[in-house]
Design an enzyme around this catalytic site. Sequence first.
Site, mmCIF file in Angstrom:
data_model
loop_
_atom_site.group_PDB
_atom_site.id
_atom_site.type_symbol
_atom_site.label_atom_id
_atom_site.label_comp_id
_atom_site.label_asym_id
_atom_site.label_seq_id
_atom_site.Cartn_x
_atom_site.Cartn_y
_atom_site.Cartn_z
ATOM 1 N N ASP A 496 46.602 44.912 68.696
ATOM 2 C CA ASP A 496 45.965 43.844 67.925
ATOM 3 C C ASP A 496 45.757 44.337 66.495
ATOM 4 O O ASP A 496 44.912 45.198 66.251
ATOM 5 C CB ASP A 496 44.628 43.453 68.554
ATOM 6 C CG ASP A 496 43.986 42.258 67.858
ATOM 7 O OD1 ASP A 496 44.649 41.659 66.995
ATOM 8 O OD2 ASP A 496 42.843 41.925 68.194
ATOM 9 N N PRO A 498 47.204 45.360 62.283
ATOM 10 C CA PRO A 498 48.163 46.222 61.581
ATOM 11 C C PRO A 498 48.128 47.681 62.013
ATOM 12 O O PRO A 498 49.158 48.340 62.038
ATOM 13 C CB PRO A 498 47.760 46.072 60.106
ATOM 14 C CG PRO A 498 46.976 44.807 60.040
ATOM 15 C CD PRO A 498 46.287 44.677 61.349
ATOM 16 N N GLY A 549 38.919 39.930 63.730
ATOM 17 C CA GLY A 549 38.826 41.378 63.658
ATOM 18 C C GLY A 549 39.712 42.012 64.714
ATOM 19 O O GLY A 549 39.940 41.439 65.778
ATOM 20 N N GLU A 550 40.196 43.221 64.398
ATOM 21 C CA GLU A 550 41.093 43.887 65.340
ATOM 22 C C GLU A 550 40.384 44.150 66.659
ATOM 23 O O GLU A 550 39.246 44.596 66.697
ATOM 24 C CB GLU A 550 41.593 45.200 64.739
ATOM 25 C CG GLU A 550 42.571 44.998 63.605
ATOM 26 C CD GLU A 550 43.382 46.257 63.322
ATOM 27 O OE1 GLU A 550 43.569 47.065 64.243
ATOM 28 O OE2 GLU A 550 43.828 46.425 62.173
ATOM 29 N N GLY A 551 41.067 43.875 67.741
ATOM 30 C CA GLY A 551 40.508 44.015 69.075
ATOM 31 C C GLY A 551 39.951 42.706 69.593
ATOM 32 O O GLY A 551 40.189 42.325 70.743
#
Length: 634
Positions: A496, A498, A549-551
């Site tokens: 998830d 970059p 957000g990532e995750g």
Amino acid sequence: MSVQGWNTVLVLGGIRSGKSEFAESLVTDAPVVRYVATAPEGDPEDTEWATRLAAHRARRPGSWTTEETTEDPRRLADVLASAEPNETLLVDDLGGWVTVLLDPDHQPADDVATIAELADALRTCSARVVLVSPEVGLSLVPTTPLGRAFTDALGAANRAVADACDAVVLVVAGQPVWLKPVAAPAAPAAPAPAAAAAAPVVATLADAEGIPEVQLPDVLTHTPPTAPNQEPGNPWAAPTMALPMVATGLVIQPGMELPMPDEYAGPQAVDRLATLDVPGAGLGVLDRVVGFAAATQGTPTPQAWGSVRVLLLHGDHAGGGSAGAVAGESARRAAQARAGQGALARLAAENGASLQVVDVPASAAMEDEPALTLDQVESALRYGWRLAEQAADAGVQLLVLGACGAGTEAAAAAVLAATAGAEPPTVLSRVITDTGEIDDAAWMVRCAAVRDALHRTRRSSRGAKDILAELGGGDVAVATGVLLGATARRVPVLLDGPVGVAAGMVSRDLAGQARHWCLLADHGGHPAVRLAADVLGLTPLLDLRLDLGEGANALVALPLLRSVLALSAALPVHPSLGGGDEAAPTGEAVPTIDEPSYPDPDGTEPDFAEPEPAGPGPASTGADDQPASGWRAV
């Protein structure tokens, strides 16, 4: 309440540590707050003490009510026992309460019995309670009898109250450190599959205003190594390859031969989907989820992932790559996740996933100097590998990899430019401020930082470790180690953002097998993720364009992926292909509407005869004797 998952919290801390301010922040969202003051007024001539009390009173909102228990220490237990379920009590603090308890005016008194009464009242209290208390166990033993009596009594009170509370937090220099996690609620024992035996422990709390129950994820701040789970028949703990070792630990080097997913189980699982008893055409593009799970689990009938762990990598990048980022925002997000708050923690709890926040080495400005040293890269790779090993040893069946930190997108863009020949402006997304505005000036600074970093390293080696040292930094290096370690332990990874795909690009030169253990749920509309996914052959399953957000983006899609796997494993084969029909009673025929059956007058069934065609077939050259009409002959 700002935090959820418990009813009673003990906040410890030293003098001027910020414990009272932290405790007050926990109850800012509560609708009804009763402040229980325990400290005596003190000497009227002690102006400094009076100033402290005035400062405490000034911080309290006007909607709070205040209650004094300074006259009788035993009254605090009565206040807790009589509190209503819709109330939130803030008791500040137990140090003042013990001072009154030891006052000669209240002697003789049984200190032990009074403390026990307080702990019992706390256990049965129906309101939510936050208690503040000084931590005296770290100081020297007082030299006076009265001082020793105070520390002994307060230490006993802290231990008794901590044992009765659901959670305990120690505030050091304004930073909360959670000492006691939320205990798991008692539940009736039920048989569970071996794969789900390591499911995270969660607790629930119904909000005072009728909000549905929410869960607190199992937040892991430290994961000690455990013995590998090598029980016979456990498909999630298959033995892995023997890694080369040196004096400093495992060696991560280019060309490693790591395991590949089962090349036969995936296609067999997809072929099996065509035989299932479903009324429509099937699962569409989500059949790739079934094929991926089958290949990584080594069975044509894969099961839904039971134990899931979210790894949130936190580390900032210095220099122009972090232009436009709010100072301290990533640290706030990481602290929020550690406290079980925020979107990521809430989604992890909804998915029954554990959450581990990992601090990674800070990265230098890549346009001026290497982001990391080669020694730091080696350590970061081994650290990420061990994080994956610890998850596998704990029975984790799926890792979700995310990151938060200033400059992560620029670092990922630089890695993609070095590994895939991408132009930085094409893989750097727009910079959005905290107010929702587009900051083009910050975007140009980021592009310039990546350009300058590529120019600085134009004659450098493009080996995997060199790219991590010069451009990638701590988060990409640790993420690469996680991918390699998960591959070695046959644990699939849901990417998830970059950072994860940049790590996937770097891992190709270290072990090309790693990308086959990765799944990408959604590209999030990010240009870097789109490009890296295309190079790695990771077709995104969804096009939701989430930006949580990532995750967090991956956790939104996880229930859908689990549902697909559960459905594919549970559905029977279609009756026309030899499967049973669960809806029909045993031994009875199922009548159909399209093909009714009419018995002859003598009671016998007629022989089936192929009907004669009403017109010429598609390959016929004869004339059509039927009149032209809008109806198609059947």
